[in-house]
Every structure is written in C-alpha cells, then in structure tokens.
Scaffold this active site. Structure first.
Site, PDB file in Angstrom:
ATOM      1  N   PRO A 113       0.377 -14.975 -16.305  1.00  0.00           N
ATOM      2  CG  PRO A 113       0.831 -17.070 -17.237  1.00  0.00           C
ATOM      3  CD  PRO A 113       0.002 -16.380 -16.191  1.00  0.00           C
ATOM      4  N   GLY A 114       0.122 -13.726 -18.784  1.00  0.00           N
ATOM      5  CA  GLY A 114      -0.132 -12.928 -19.975  1.00  0.00           C
ATOM      6  C   GLY A 114       0.242 -11.463 -19.803  1.00  0.00           C
ATOM      7  CD  GLU A 118       1.003 -12.291  -7.589  1.00  0.00           C
ATOM      8  OE1 GLU A 118       0.867 -12.248  -6.359  1.00  0.00           O
ATOM      9  OE2 GLU A 118       0.043 -12.136  -8.378  1.00  0.00           O
ATOM     10  CD  GLU A 137      -0.884   1.338   9.988  1.00  0.00           C
ATOM     11  OE1 GLU A 137      -0.957   2.298   9.197  1.00  0.00           O
ATOM     12  OE2 GLU A 137      -0.383   1.422  11.112  1.00  0.00           O
ATOM     13  CD  GLU A 139      -3.179  -8.812   6.362  1.00  0.00           C
ATOM     14  OE1 GLU A 139      -3.092  -9.591   5.416  1.00  0.00           O
ATOM     15  OE2 GLU A 139      -2.267  -8.643   7.195  1.00  0.00           O
TER      16      GLU A 139
END
Length: 180
Positions: A113-114, A118, A137, A139
């Site tokens: 959070p800094g 996300e 594809e 991964e």
C-alpha cells in the site's frame, strides 16, 4: 489530525498490460507538497487448495523480478469487472488442473500500500477433484502437495518467499489451532 493527502496534479508515466504508473503531486497534511509514485493494478485472487488428506497444493514458478523459482499458492490477475470468485475458480483449474466443490472467502489484503493499489482476494478451496490444467502460453508451473509442517519449512528456507503464500499458510495454521 487529518492525515489525508490531496492530489494536486497527476501525470501518467506508463500504461502496461498488468500495471499503470502515475506520478501524483500531493498536498501533505502539514501544507507542504510532495510527489507520490503510484502503481495501479486491477487486483488479483489467490487460492488455498486443500486436499482431503489436509495437504496444500502449491506451484513452483520462476519469477523474473526475483530471478528464482519460488513455491506459491495458485493466483492470478483479475480481468476488468471480473468477479473474484469466478477468477479464483479459473486460476485454480488453470494452474493446478483441480476443481473445488467448496469455496470460502478468507478475506482480502493490499500487497504494497505504500506505492500500489493491488488487492488480493484470498479463497480456501476444498472438495478437490481433477479438472484440466490450462496454463497461459507464457506460464510454466510445477504442481506439488505439502503438509502444513512442510510448508512452514519452505517458508523458513525461503522457497516460499511471497507474502500471499505466507499469509495463506499462517491462516491455515491459525484455523488448525482454533479447531483444537
């Protein structure tokens, strides 16, 4: 005391496939001004898949920013407007080839959070059955199962070295202690 910072000006630096980066000029609570570098991310899900034997399914995956392979719980990025539970179900099957009968929303948390917004939505999945692995594809993962004790040893050796997976393992241990 009002701790809020007010954005005076915002400049887009980068718009990517996964993240966007903006620079904010802000007015601080003391009246002075500063800059904030902010990463915007659409959010993600993570799944704690637990087998009928009480083992946790993890995946080994190479992480380029770290230049190493680490063990993680299955996870993935939310698509715009996607329901987190549907995303969790998709990611579990894509990365592990497993389907789950039971889903429990464990909660959510911010990763950094800094500088980033996300948020990860965490689910516990059990009643597992074989589905079909369907990796992206670009991964590559290796699925394996561990006991809770083994997972904690992987944390100690830093083979599990990401916050969402450590959080998940500690959640399972806490549940185990509560149910004694």
């Amino acid at each position: 005391m009002d701790l809020n910072e007010r954005t005076i000006k915002e400049k887009s630096i980068y718009k990517g496939k996964i993240i966007d980066l903006t620079i904010h000029d802000v007015k601080l609570p003391n009246g002075k001004e500063s800059k904030r570098e902010i990463v915007t991310h659409p959010g993600a899900v993570a799944v704690i898949p637990v087998t009928t034997e009480g083992k946790v399914i993890l995946v080994n995956q190479f992480r380029k920013p770290l230049e190493k392979v680490i063990a993680e719980i299955p996870a993935g990025k939310l698509e715009k407007g996607e329901d987190p539970l549907l995303c969790a179900k998709r990611e579990l099957e894509e990365e592990t080839g497993m389907l789950a009968e039971n889903w429990t929303n464990v909660g959510s948390f911010y990763t950094s959070p800094g500088f980033a917004d996300e948020i990860i939505h965490l689910y516990l999945a059990d009643g597992l059955t074989e589905g079909k692995e369907n990796l992206d594809e670009d991964e590559f993962v290796e699925r394996f199962e561990v006991t809770l004790d083994e997972a904690e040893r992987l944390i100690e050796t830093q083979h599990i070295h990401d916050a969402k997976t450590v959080y998940a393992i500690q959640y399972l241990r806490l549940q185990q202690l509560k149910n004694r």
